[in-house]
Design an enzyme around this catalytic site. Structure first.
Site, PDB file in Angstrom:
ATOM      1  N   LYS A  73       6.296  62.810 -23.020  1.00 22.77           N
ATOM      2  CA  LYS A  73       7.631  63.548 -23.428  1.00 22.77           C
ATOM      3  C   LYS A  73       7.967  64.549 -22.587  1.00 22.77           C
ATOM      4  O   LYS A  73       9.030  65.196 -22.525  1.00 22.77           O
ATOM      5  CB  LYS A  73       7.104  64.286 -24.957  1.00 22.77           C
ATOM      6  CG  LYS A  73       7.026  63.338 -25.928  1.00 22.77           C
ATOM      7  CD  LYS A  73       6.998  64.021 -27.158  1.00 22.77           C
ATOM      8  CE  LYS A  73       6.938  63.191 -28.336  1.00 22.77           C
ATOM      9  NZ  LYS A  73       5.644  62.243 -28.634  1.00 22.77           N
TER      10      LYS A  73
HETATM   11  C1  LIG Z   1       5.580  61.402 -29.565  1.00 21.84           C
HETATM   12  C2  LIG Z   1       4.440  60.330 -29.125  1.00 21.84           C
HETATM   13  C3  LIG Z   1       4.533  59.024 -29.544  1.00 21.84           C
HETATM   14  C4  LIG Z   1       5.558  58.735 -30.584  1.00 21.84           C
HETATM   15  O1  LIG Z   1       7.094  58.614 -29.704  1.00 21.84           O
HETATM   16  P1  LIG Z   1       8.278  58.380 -30.668  1.00 21.84           P
HETATM   17  O2  LIG Z   1       9.438  58.594 -29.808  1.00 21.84           O
HETATM   18  O3  LIG Z   1       8.345  59.596 -31.511  1.00 21.84           O
HETATM   19  O4  LIG Z   1       8.233  57.192 -31.595  1.00 21.84           O
HETATM   20  C5  LIG Z   1       3.634  58.190 -29.157  1.00 21.84           C
HETATM   21  N1  LIG Z   1       2.596  58.627 -28.421  1.00 21.84           N
HETATM   22  C6  LIG Z   1       2.487  59.733 -28.042  1.00 21.84           C
HETATM   23  C7  LIG Z   1       1.218  60.368 -27.567  1.00 21.84           C
HETATM   24  C8  LIG Z   1       3.456  60.813 -28.407  1.00 21.84           C
HETATM   25  O5  LIG Z   1       3.180  61.966 -28.092  1.00 21.84           O
END
Ligand SMILES: *Cc1c(COP(=O)(O)O)cnc(C)c1O
Length: 432
Positions: free
Chosen positions: A107
């Site tokens: 993210k």
């Molecule tokens: C947020 C997250 C996900 C899921 O991603 P989405 O876009 O919400 O489906 C998967 N793995 C990790 C480590 C995350 O932080």
């Protein structure tokens, strides 16, 4: 290009307005009015372009006149200054490591891009902005890092009590400065509900100039399509299958955008933990969320995936959707078995989310008759889940230098038990 609201009432807005508002006034998510495929020549020669040039080409149609090219290049250089390596695990399976950013989370890209865009849009404004974000673990850390000390912006993070790992909680609660952490009694979905209510609350909006930094915000969501371009650039193969460990389904939805832009991707697998609303949807065509279940892949403990409506928007009907996407769910025991197996076979340490992605990929590839190349997204560094992983592989994970010192920092948060409690708390905060 304009963005429409998926609730269909609010009028279309440009990139800047969509980013500042987060959610349309009618409560709908913003979605690009149309998606123009990129030139074949560009797609077939990705290896000749730098990551920044690829980002510019992929994103410019969405951003339009909201940011000029020179500033957009600067923003992208601030956002993407780390690698996205592919690790070959044999048998045509690759791990796409997305955890090389500052908070060890995929993210980081979306959060940094959004922070840079907002800082750019607000550079001449005297108004204070508030970024309100619910996190199941990783979003909050990435957003806090992206917005840390950004002038004119305060960040309020809501996270579920006892449902994030120790490192994650430290990353959320030790920033200080313009970052405030709220620890909510409940699940991630409860945190998300508070955020949604806050956006519909006129009084709060007026006082705080609220904006969201969840993947409902297009500046967080859209740049995630870059991962898929970088993977194709490095792999130089067609007929690819991507498996995405999914919670709110923003990442996989960005992958589908990459496909619509022309990337040669054959199939997507949405891999989930026991929060299996979407895998059940693929069997029954009915969306029937159950209460959230706590798992070791906690960033995916989401039972109402906000972005699924964007995915549905991209396909005429269920048949179309299911021809390019499948979805499978796995429990914690299967997840840890996969971690152990990959460690024993490859000496490669998965985190629980990546392990779920690996399991989904394997399940799909086994159901295919033709040989395909599969990539699963490794979305977090295993150190964040050291307790579970080390117990399973009986090896100590090396602590990444980037987060040295975090365990000795003091946590600071406020406890929240309800929406009213949240509202009273933030109305009384003196940073405004
Ligand atoms: C947020 C997250 C996900 C899921 O991603 P989405 O876009 O919400 O489906 C998967 N793995 C990790 C480590 C995350 O932080």
């Amino acid at each position: 290009m304009l963005f429409k609201s998926l609730n269909g009432i609010s009028k279309k807005v440009n990139f800047e307005t969509a980013v500042k508002k987060g959610l349309a006034d009618d409560g709908g998510l913003y979605f690009p009015e149309h998606i123009r495929p990129l030139k074949k020549d560009f797609i077939e020669n990705l290896e000749n372009y730098s990551n920044i040039d690829i980002a510019l080409t992929v994103l410019e149609q969405f951003i339009g006149d909201s940011i000029n090219k020179i500033d957009l290049r600067k923003i992208l250089s601030n956002t993407i200054d780390f690698d996205f390596p592919l690790v070959d695990l044999g048998k045509n399976i690759y791990s796409l490591e997305l955890f090389h950013g500052p908070t060890l989370a995929f993210k980081d890209v979306g959060a940094r891009f959004m922070a840079n865009c907002l800082a750019y849009f607000n550079k001449n404004s005297s108004k204070l902005n508030t970024v309100l974000v619910a996190t199941s673990g990783d979003t909050g850390a990435a957003v806090a890092n992206g917005f840390y000390k950004v002038k004119g912006t305060n960040v309020i993070i809501l996270y579920p009590k006892n449902k994030v790992s120790e490192i994650q909680e430290r990353q959320l609660t030790t920033n200080g400065n313009n970052i405030t952490a709220l620890r909510v009694k409940g699940s991630f979905d409860d945190c998300q509900k508070i955020v949604k209510n806050a956006f519909l609350d006129k009084e709060l909006n007026e006082k705080f100039n609220l904006t969201s930094a969840n993947s409902i915000n297009i500046a967080r969501w859209l740049p995630q399509s870059l991962y898929y371009f970088y993977a194709v650039k490095n792999l130089k193969k067609d007929n690819l299958v991507f498996s995405i460990p999914s919670g709110n389904f923003g990442n996989i939805c960005a992958g589908l955008i990459a496909m619509k832009l022309g990337l040669p991707i054959k199939h997507f697998v949405a891999s989930t933990n026991l929060n299996d609303t979407i895998p059940r949807y693929f069997e029954s065509q009915v969306l029937s969320p159950k209460p959230t279940i706590q798992t070791i892949s906690n960033a995916m403990d989401v039972s109402i995936p906000s972005n699924f409506i964007r995915i549905q928007e991209m396909f005429e009907n269920f048949q179309d959707l299911s021809s390019v996407m499948s979805s499978y769910s796995f429990n914690d025991k299967q997840t840890l078995e996969a971690v152990k197996k990959i460690y024993n076979n490859n000496k490669y340490i998965l985190d629980p989310h990546g392990a779920v992605g690996y399991l989904g990929l394997k399940k799909h590839l086994e159901s295919c008759s033709a040989q395909k190349t599969g990539v699963f997204l490794e979305t977090a560094h295993p150190i964040k889940f050291a307790n579970d992983i080390e117990k399973s592989i009986k090896v100590k994970i090396k602590f990444p230098e980037r987060i040295n010192g975090i365990l000795s920092k003091k946590k600071k948060y406020y406890n929240i038990v309800s929406y009213n409690n949240f509202k009273t708390k933030i109305m009384s905060m003196d940073f405004y």
